[in-house]
Design an enzyme around this catalytic site. Structure first.
Site, PDB file in Angstrom:
ATOM      1  N   ILE A 124      45.882  61.281  15.340  1.00  0.00           N
ATOM      2  CA  ILE A 124      46.873  61.057  14.286  1.00  0.00           C
ATOM      3  C   ILE A 124      46.712  59.652  13.696  1.00  0.00           C
ATOM      4  O   ILE A 124      47.209  59.377  12.616  1.00  0.00           O
ATOM      5  CB  ILE A 124      48.323  61.252  14.791  1.00  0.00           C
ATOM      6  CG1 ILE A 124      48.671  60.238  15.885  1.00  0.00           C
ATOM      7  CG2 ILE A 124      48.554  62.673  15.265  1.00  0.00           C
ATOM      8  CD1 ILE A 124      50.161  60.155  16.183  1.00  0.00           C
ATOM      9  N   ASP A 125      46.004  58.765  14.413  1.00  0.00           N
ATOM     10  CA  ASP A 125      45.859  57.376  13.945  1.00  0.00           C
ATOM     11  C   ASP A 125      44.935  57.264  12.725  1.00  0.00           C
ATOM     12  O   ASP A 125      44.990  56.271  11.994  1.00  0.00           O
ATOM     13  CB  ASP A 125      45.315  56.481  15.064  1.00  0.00           C
ATOM     14  CG  ASP A 125      46.209  56.466  16.293  1.00  0.00           C
ATOM     15  OD1 ASP A 125      47.359  56.936  16.188  1.00  0.00           O
ATOM     16  OD2 ASP A 125      45.765  55.987  17.350  1.00  0.00           O
TER      17      ASP A 125
HETATM   18  O1  F6P Z   1      45.873  57.324  19.735  1.00  0.00           O
HETATM   19  C1  F6P Z   1      46.887  58.246  19.541  1.00  0.00           C
HETATM   20  C2  F6P Z   1      48.202  57.691  20.010  1.00  0.00           C
HETATM   21  O2  F6P Z   1      49.206  58.644  19.806  1.00  0.00           O
HETATM   22  C3  F6P Z   1      48.631  56.372  19.374  1.00  0.00           C
HETATM   23  O3  F6P Z   1      49.202  56.560  18.103  1.00  0.00           O
HETATM   24  C4  F6P Z   1      49.560  55.827  20.410  1.00  0.00           C
HETATM   25  O4  F6P Z   1      49.647  54.441  20.383  1.00  0.00           O
HETATM   26  C5  F6P Z   1      48.922  56.274  21.682  1.00  0.00           C
HETATM   27  O5  F6P Z   1      48.152  57.421  21.393  1.00  0.00           O
HETATM   28  C6  F6P Z   1      49.915  56.578  22.771  1.00  0.00           C
HETATM   29  O6  F6P Z   1      49.213  56.824  23.941  1.00  0.00           O
HETATM   30  P1  F6P Z   1      49.880  57.458  25.225  1.00  0.00           P
HETATM   31  O7  F6P Z   1      50.158  58.893  24.912  1.00  0.00           O
HETATM   32  O8  F6P Z   1      48.842  57.280  26.292  1.00  0.00           O
HETATM   33  O9  F6P Z   1      51.160  56.719  25.469  1.00  0.00           O
END
Ligand code: F6P
Length: 302
Positions: A124-125
């Protein structure tokens, strides 16, 4: 007989299930066997495979998340021999990795070892270098927009100072898209940190002009909460704050993400059949095979 393994890794993104189905379908259409890997690179290291068939995968295609499960395996790069041994043990001949920068760096390591592997940008980034778009970005944008619009409805009725925080990791693409599509008054992204005085002046100017202000901030903005707390004091106003958090990564994939997933997955299977390794990126409206990079680097904000 060729045997394809499909693996989803890192943060899930809406549209991953659609890509699994499209790849399964395309590979089976070539007479290949297809297996899924449970829980990303962690499952690969354990040799945790399950047989896939297109009908089973199609049932999941409209849903968010990934029915294969995913995991974060930061030390995967040091465990390539184990991964290769598991692939060989299960007679896997081709690998497809769906994920963001870290996952694609893992795929690059496997390709460097001589195994045929394709990657597809799923995050999604939307920060994968070389790809205009990644699967999941459009869905996450569409999930945030009604919430942004709701904020505007209430702001126009009862003027307040609002901040909407999006996901995005250490990049601002998602926040920027929400701000641009929604018409935010100020955007706070990690790539362009502002001086406190700039944030204060911009917010004051908007509040004086229209009596409300809507700021969109990416989670990775440096010192976000301290900045906002300081601003609350400077303005003498209580902040109304909404953090979308992980809810923004879920939900059904948008039509755009489904089409993108289908197109990239079919092109990736075609490349694997050549056999060619690489990242199946989206460039100027079509799939394009580019080298897999083993750097977990992201593209610059436009
Ligand atoms: O890289 C995708 C993402 O959803 C980012 O937007 C977010 O910072 C991160 O993953 C969150 O990671 P986790 O699910 O490990 O907390």
């Amino acid at each position: 007989m060729p045997r394809l393994a499909i693996l989803t890794s890192g943060g899930d993104s809406p549209g991953m299930n659609m890509a699994i189905w499209a790849a399964t379908n395309a590979a089976q259409g070539r007479g290949w066997e297809v297996v899924g890997v449970r829980e990303g690179f962690s499952g690969l290291l354990r040799g945790d495979f399950l047989e896939l068939d297109p009908l089973q995968a199609l049932r999941q295609a409209r849903l968010g998340g990934t029915f294969l499960g995913t995991a974060r395996e930061p030390d995967f790069g040091d465990k390539i021999p184990t991964a290769l041994a598991q692939l060989q043990k299960s007679s896997v001949t081709h690998l497809l990795v769906l994920g963001g920068n870290g996952s694609l760096a893992g795929a690059a390591k496997i390709a460097e070892a001589g195994f045929t592997v394709a990657g597809i940008p799923c995050t999604i980034d939307n920060d994968v270098d070389g790809s205009d778009e990644s699967i999941g970005f459009d869905s996450a944008l569409n999930l945030a927009l009604p919430l942004f619009d709701g904020m505007r409805d209430t702001a126009e009725a009862l003027p307040r100072w609002f901040v909407l925080e999006t996901l995005g990791g250490n990049t601002g693409f998602l926040a920027q898209a929400v701000a641009q599509a929604g018409g935010a008054d100020l955007l706070l992204v990690p790539e362009r940190p502002l001086e406190f005085a700039q944030v204060e002046a911009a917010t004051r100017e908007v509040l004086e002009r229209q009596r409300f202000a809507i700021v969109v901030a990416s989670e990775g903005y440096p010192e976000l909460m301290p900045t906002l707390q300081r601003l609350e004091q400077a303005l003498g106003l209580r902040l109304r704050y909404t953090r979308l958090g992980h809810a923004q990564r879920g939900g059904r994939p948008s039509g755009r993400d489904r089409l993108l997933a289908r197109s990239l997955a079919e092109a990736a299977v075609q490349a694997l059949a050549q056999p060619q390794s690489g990242l199946m990126a989206w460039q100027a409206g079509k799939p394009q095979l580019i080298p897999l990079s083993n750097r977990a680097s992201h593209k610059p904000l436009g």
